[in-house]
Design an enzyme around this catalytic site. Structure first.
Site, PDB file in Angstrom:
ATOM      1  N   TYR A  13       0.817  -1.216   0.000  1.00 44.05           N
ATOM      2  CA  TYR A  13       0.000   0.000   0.000  1.00 44.05           C
ATOM      3  C   TYR A  13       0.847   1.262   0.000  1.00 44.05           C
ATOM      4  CZ  TYR A  13      -4.302  -2.577   0.413  1.00 44.05           C
ATOM      5  OH  TYR A  13      -5.366  -3.399   0.142  1.00 44.05           O
ATOM      6  N   PRO A  94       4.783  -5.342  11.036  1.00 39.31           N
ATOM      7  CA  PRO A  94       3.615  -5.596  11.892  1.00 39.31           C
ATOM      8  C   PRO A  94       3.994  -5.690  13.371  1.00 39.31           C
ATOM      9  CG  PRO A  94       4.300  -7.619  10.786  1.00 39.31           C
ATOM     10  CD  PRO A  94       5.168  -6.527  10.254  1.00 39.31           C
ATOM     11  N   GLU A 162       6.466   7.818   5.427  1.00 37.28           N
ATOM     12  CA  GLU A 162       5.383   8.154   4.504  1.00 37.28           C
ATOM     13  C   GLU A 162       4.140   8.566   5.294  1.00 37.28           C
ATOM     14  OE1 GLU A 162       5.413   8.614   1.165  1.00 37.28           O
ATOM     15  OE2 GLU A 162       3.550   9.471   1.906  1.00 37.28           O
ATOM     16  N   LYS A 222       7.216  10.195  12.797  1.00 35.02           N
ATOM     17  CA  LYS A 222       6.175   9.397  12.158  1.00 35.02           C
ATOM     18  C   LYS A 222       5.285   8.730  13.214  1.00 35.02           C
ATOM     19  CE  LYS A 222       3.691   7.138   9.471  1.00 35.02           C
ATOM     20  NZ  LYS A 222       2.731   7.653   8.524  1.00 35.02           N
ATOM     21  N   CYS A 278      -1.983   1.074  10.458  1.00 33.18           N
ATOM     22  CA  CYS A 278      -0.939   1.895  11.094  1.00 33.18           C
ATOM     23  C   CYS A 278      -1.209   2.315  12.536  1.00 33.18           C
ATOM     24  CB  CYS A 278      -0.706   3.141  10.251  1.00 33.18           C
ATOM     25  SG  CYS A 278      -0.019   2.751   8.645  1.00 33.18           S
TER      26      CYS A 278
HETATM   27  P1  NAD Z   1       2.062  -4.115   2.856  1.00 30.68           P
HETATM   28  O1  NAD Z   1       1.965  -5.341   3.699  1.00 30.68           O
HETATM   29  O2  NAD Z   1       0.926  -3.694   1.997  1.00 30.68           O
HETATM   30  O3  NAD Z   1       3.326  -4.273   1.867  1.00 30.68           O
HETATM   31  C1  NAD Z   1       4.585  -4.753   2.257  1.00 30.68           C
HETATM   32  C2  NAD Z   1       5.130  -5.652   1.151  1.00 30.68           C
HETATM   33  O4  NAD Z   1       6.488  -5.986   1.451  1.00 30.68           O
HETATM   34  C3  NAD Z   1       4.397  -6.980   0.989  1.00 30.68           C
HETATM   35  O5  NAD Z   1       3.868  -7.089  -0.317  1.00 30.68           O
HETATM   36  C4  NAD Z   1       5.480  -8.050   1.260  1.00 30.68           C
HETATM   37  O6  NAD Z   1       5.361  -9.192   0.452  1.00 30.68           O
HETATM   38  C5  NAD Z   1       6.751  -7.292   0.947  1.00 30.68           C
HETATM   39  N1  NAD Z   1       7.954  -7.844   1.560  1.00 30.68           N
HETATM   40  C6  NAD Z   1       8.151  -8.202   2.859  1.00 30.68           C
HETATM   41  N2  NAD Z   1       9.395  -8.647   3.041  1.00 30.68           N
HETATM   42  C7  NAD Z   1      10.024  -8.583   1.849  1.00 30.68           C
HETATM   43  C8  NAD Z   1      11.345  -8.910   1.398  1.00 30.68           C
HETATM   44  N3  NAD Z   1      12.256  -9.371   2.246  1.00 30.68           N
HETATM   45  N4  NAD Z   1      11.641  -8.714   0.093  1.00 30.68           N
HETATM   46  C9  NAD Z   1      10.713  -8.241  -0.772  1.00 30.68           C
HETATM   47  N5  NAD Z   1       9.451  -7.910  -0.395  1.00 30.68           N
HETATM   48  C10 NAD Z   1       9.110  -8.079   0.892  1.00 30.68           C
HETATM   49  O7  NAD Z   1       2.469  -2.937   3.840  1.00 30.68           O
HETATM   50  P2  NAD Z   1       2.235  -1.364   3.647  1.00 30.68           P
HETATM   51  O8  NAD Z   1       0.869  -0.991   4.091  1.00 30.68           O
HETATM   52  O9  NAD Z   1       2.688  -0.960   2.301  1.00 30.68           O
HETATM   53  O10 NAD Z   1       3.225  -0.783   4.729  1.00 30.68           O
HETATM   54  C11 NAD Z   1       4.633  -0.806   4.559  1.00 30.68           C
HETATM   55  C12 NAD Z   1       5.282   0.075   5.613  1.00 30.68           C
HETATM   56  O11 NAD Z   1       4.856   1.437   5.430  1.00 30.68           O
HETATM   57  C13 NAD Z   1       4.923  -0.283   7.048  1.00 30.68           C
HETATM   58  O12 NAD Z   1       6.061  -0.063   7.863  1.00 30.68           O
HETATM   59  C14 NAD Z   1       3.856   0.713   7.414  1.00 30.68           C
HETATM   60  O13 NAD Z   1       3.836   0.991   8.784  1.00 30.68           O
HETATM   61  C15 NAD Z   1       4.289   1.939   6.637  1.00 30.68           C
HETATM   62  N6  NAD Z   1       3.196   2.859   6.306  1.00 30.68           N
HETATM   63  C16 NAD Z   1       1.994   2.373   5.871  1.00 30.68           C
HETATM   64  C17 NAD Z   1       0.976   3.263   5.519  1.00 30.68           C
HETATM   65  C18 NAD Z   1      -0.355   2.767   5.057  1.00 30.68           C
HETATM   66  O14 NAD Z   1      -1.271   3.584   4.986  1.00 30.68           O
HETATM   67  N7  NAD Z   1      -0.515   1.506   4.737  1.00 30.68           N
HETATM   68  C19 NAD Z   1       1.184   4.635   5.587  1.00 30.68           C
HETATM   69  C20 NAD Z   1       2.422   5.091   6.008  1.00 30.68           C
HETATM   70  C21 NAD Z   1       3.419   4.195   6.363  1.00 30.68           C
HETATM   71  C1  UDX Z   2      -3.009   6.870   8.776  1.00 30.06           C
HETATM   72  C2  UDX Z   2      -2.469   8.313   8.802  1.00 30.06           C
HETATM   73  O1  UDX Z   2      -3.533   9.241   8.609  1.00 30.06           O
HETATM   74  C3  UDX Z   2      -1.432   8.509   7.723  1.00 30.06           C
HETATM   75  O2  UDX Z   2      -0.893   9.809   7.791  1.00 30.06           O
HETATM   76  C4  UDX Z   2      -0.345   7.488   7.943  1.00 30.06           C
HETATM   77  O3  UDX Z   2       0.625   7.631   6.957  1.00 30.06           O
HETATM   78  C5  UDX Z   2      -0.914   6.082   7.915  1.00 30.06           C
HETATM   79  O4  UDX Z   2      -1.948   5.965   8.901  1.00 30.06           O
HETATM   80  P1  UDX Z   2      -4.745   5.548   7.244  1.00 30.06           P
HETATM   81  O5  UDX Z   2      -4.707   4.537   8.331  1.00 30.06           O
HETATM   82  O6  UDX Z   2      -4.528   5.115   5.854  1.00 30.06           O
HETATM   83  O7  UDX Z   2      -3.657   6.670   7.520  1.00 30.06           O
HETATM   84  O8  UDX Z   2      -6.158   6.309   7.269  1.00 30.06           O
HETATM   85  P2  UDX Z   2      -6.782   7.507   8.151  1.00 30.06           P
HETATM   86  O9  UDX Z   2      -7.502   8.399   7.240  1.00 30.06           O
HETATM   87  O10 UDX Z   2      -5.788   8.117   9.048  1.00 30.06           O
HETATM   88  O11 UDX Z   2      -7.880   6.745   9.026  1.00 30.06           O
HETATM   89  C6  UDX Z   2      -7.547   5.838  10.077  1.00 30.06           C
HETATM   90  C7  UDX Z   2      -8.797   5.375  10.783  1.00 30.06           C
HETATM   91  O12 UDX Z   2      -9.368   6.406  11.568  1.00 30.06           O
HETATM   92  C8  UDX Z   2      -9.896   4.915   9.814  1.00 30.06           C
HETATM   93  O13 UDX Z   2     -10.505   3.745  10.310  1.00 30.06           O
HETATM   94  C9  UDX Z   2     -10.850   6.074   9.824  1.00 30.06           C
HETATM   95  O14 UDX Z   2     -12.147   5.684   9.496  1.00 30.06           O
HETATM   96  C10 UDX Z   2     -10.736   6.544  11.265  1.00 30.06           C
HETATM   97  N1  UDX Z   2     -11.110   7.964  11.419  1.00 30.06           N
HETATM   98  C11 UDX Z   2     -10.387   8.944  10.811  1.00 30.06           C
HETATM   99  C12 UDX Z   2     -12.195   8.294  12.209  1.00 30.06           C
HETATM  100  O15 UDX Z   2     -12.858   7.433  12.765  1.00 30.06           O
HETATM  101  N2  UDX Z   2     -12.516   9.622  12.357  1.00 30.06           N
HETATM  102  C13 UDX Z   2     -11.812  10.617  11.763  1.00 30.06           C
HETATM  103  O16 UDX Z   2     -12.176  11.784  11.957  1.00 30.06           O
HETATM  104  C14 UDX Z   2     -10.717  10.263  10.954  1.00 30.06           C
END
Ligand code: NAD
Ligand code: UDX
Length: 464
Positions: A13, A94, A162, A222, A278
């Protein structure tokens, strides 16, 4: 130095959308996103760009523009590492499910595996960018691994967390409030690495919005940002329960306090509880770090944000059971929405999973509809929770293709995700097809209470 070749480990993601935007905005940089998950990479390469594995408004257009030009998805991790001069690590981090820190600390095994792989494969100097959310001082561990097992090549480690939110990832990436880059600003090599990444973002982000700090500040910022955001949701959710007891309306309270410029209007929407991959994980991570430094009060303060969120999910489910005359056994309950928020197909930590689990424990017949989440995912989420056998989950829960099929002859409807399409449903039609009295539980404050009561629904909304 000018970056020409970027590799991103992790096509999830964060890795997928982030690299798609970097590639779109920087046609002269070759961007390769790699992952060990072959199915995921195959989906990113699907000729039908609507079949990419992550649903985000606007993302398929960006991928269509850059894919095959300077954006590539591959499972050949070694080759991409070797060719790159800058490597983003964007793998999952995780919460640990075993050993020391179980249920709280971040599991860094995927990060460490990446570092060891880079150390083994790299034959030229590289800038390593932590994109994953990591506990403060992880860069130190990364540097240790890289320097001690490497082939004598030089690594610079940067932290570039991010801040995108799912559902708005493309817009958040195209117009970020800020880009944060942490690096070793005390050395020339460190400064040059920071500048190289600043220049990548400089393709579309103005200098004023790019913030450079030391690595530790960046890593901790972060976790702090997510803790503050989640705290706002738990704070307004705490008030939602008080509103229900006092006749106040949480939407009105949120509007009144949000107009105070010191508080601001965003992130004050009461809900059935926050979800997503997150918030919970990052706050638990913060709590664990505080505890490991012996800061018990700091740990307790932040842990309460999670406790409040668990309470909100449970009390929404309890209210359904109580309202349906204290039993839902054998009753059909339609759940509209399974994703943790609208405009994403991500279900990680979604409140819907916990509400469904509670209702299934009460032997309800749960029928689910979500516009973007597959049946396989819904079942996998319940299986992962482990409350009952896979066979029982499949017997008790049904997943259908329309909201109308879900609600037909139901005793109650519960709204778990704020999809726009749910507002536009024909609620008269739904009311007619339900058993009476027809109960409607709005966990998202999505629908107009008076209008639905006028149609005949017994209506309950969070916080009023
Ligand atoms: P995700 O699970 O969607 O993606 C992670 C990917 O990494 C998976 O597809 C997995 O197969 C791959 N992977 C794991 N180990 C690997 C390896 N050794 N070599 C190659 N690929 C490998 O996770 P995500 O939601 O993208 O989150 C990634 C990171 O970004 C986390 O630390 C999360 O906290 C952070 N983050 C997530 C969000 C969000 O909104 N999802 C926002 C900001 C930061
Ligand atoms: C969050 C942070 O916002 C983002 O900056 C970070 O990089 C990753 O984690 P995300 O989890 O993708 O992003 O979505 P976000 O819009 O923050 O919502 C998180 C949860 O809070 C959702 O379940 C949302 O429905 C809930 N939420 C958000 C509320 O219940 N009320 C609000 O007013 C806002």
């Amino acid at each position: 130095m000018k970056v020409k070749n970027i590799c991103c480990i992790g096509a999830g993601y964060v890795g997928g959308p982030t690299m798609a935007i970097i590639a779109q905005k920087s046609p002269e940089i070759r961007v390769t996103v790699v992952d060990i998950n072959e199915k995921r990479i195959a989906a990113w390469n699907d000729p039908d760009v609507e079949k990419i594995p992550i649903y985000e408004p606007g993302l398929s257009e960006v991928v269509a523009e850059a894919r095959g030009r300077n954006l590539f998805f591959s499972t050949d991790v070694d080759a991409a590492i070797d060719a790159a001069d800058m490597i983003f690590i964007s793998v999952n981090t995780p919460t640990k499910t075993y050993g020391i820190g179980k249920g709280m600390a971040a599991d860094l095994k995927y990060i460490e595996l990446c570092a060891r792989q880079i150390a083994r494969v790299a034959t030229s100097d590289k800038i390593i960018v932590e994109k994953s959310t990591l506990p403060v001082r992880t860069a130190e561990a990364l540097k240790n691994i890289l320097d001690n097992t490497g082939n004598g090549v030089n690594f610079q480690i940067l932290s570039n967390p991010e801040f995108l939110a799912e559902g708005t990832a493309v817009a958040d990436l195209q117009m970020p409030d800020r880009v944060l880059i942490g690096g070793d600003l005390d050395t020339e090599a460190g400064k040059a690495a920071v500048q190289a990444l600043v220049d990548v973002y400089g393709h579309w982000v103005t200098a004023d919005n790019i913030l450079t700090t030391n690595v530790w500040s960046s890593e901790l910022s972060k976790l702090t940002a997510n803790a503050f955001l989640a705290q706002r949701v738990s704070s307004i959710n705490a008030m939602s329960e008080l509103c229900e007891k006092t006749g106040a309306d949480v939407n009105e309270v949120a509007k009144a306090i949000g107009m105070d410029s010191r508080i601001g209007p965003k992130f004050l929407k009461a809900s059935v509880g926050f979800g997503g991959s997150c918030f919970q994980k990052d706050i638990l991570n913060l709590v664990y770090i505080a505890k490991s430094f012996g800061l018990q009060e700091v740990a307790d303060y932040w842990e309460q944000v999670i406790i409040m969120n668990d309470h909100q999910k449970r009390r929404f489910a309890e209210n359904i059971v109580r309202t349906l005359y204290n039993t839902v056994s054998g009753k059909k309950i339609a759940m509209l929405g399974w994703a943790f928020k609208k405009d994403t197909n991500d279900t990680r930590e979604s409140a819907a999973i916990y509400v469904a689990d509670y209702l299934l424990n009460e032997r309800a017949e749960v029928v689910v509809y979500d516009p973007k989440v597959t049946k396989e995912q819904i079942l996998a989420d319940l299986d992962y929770l482990g409350s009952r056998s896979e066979a029982e989950n499949r017997e008790l829960i049904t997943v259908v293709d329309t909201a109308y099929a879900a609600t037909r002859e139901a005793h109650a409807v519960a709204i778990l995700t704020e999809w726009d399409a749910f507002v536009a449903l024909d609620w008269d039609h739904i009311y007619k097809a339900m058993l009476k009295p027809a109960f409607l539980f709005d966990g998202r404050r999505l629908l107009d209470k008076e209008a639905l009561q006028a149609k005949g629904f017994e209506f309950y909304a969070i916080g009023s």
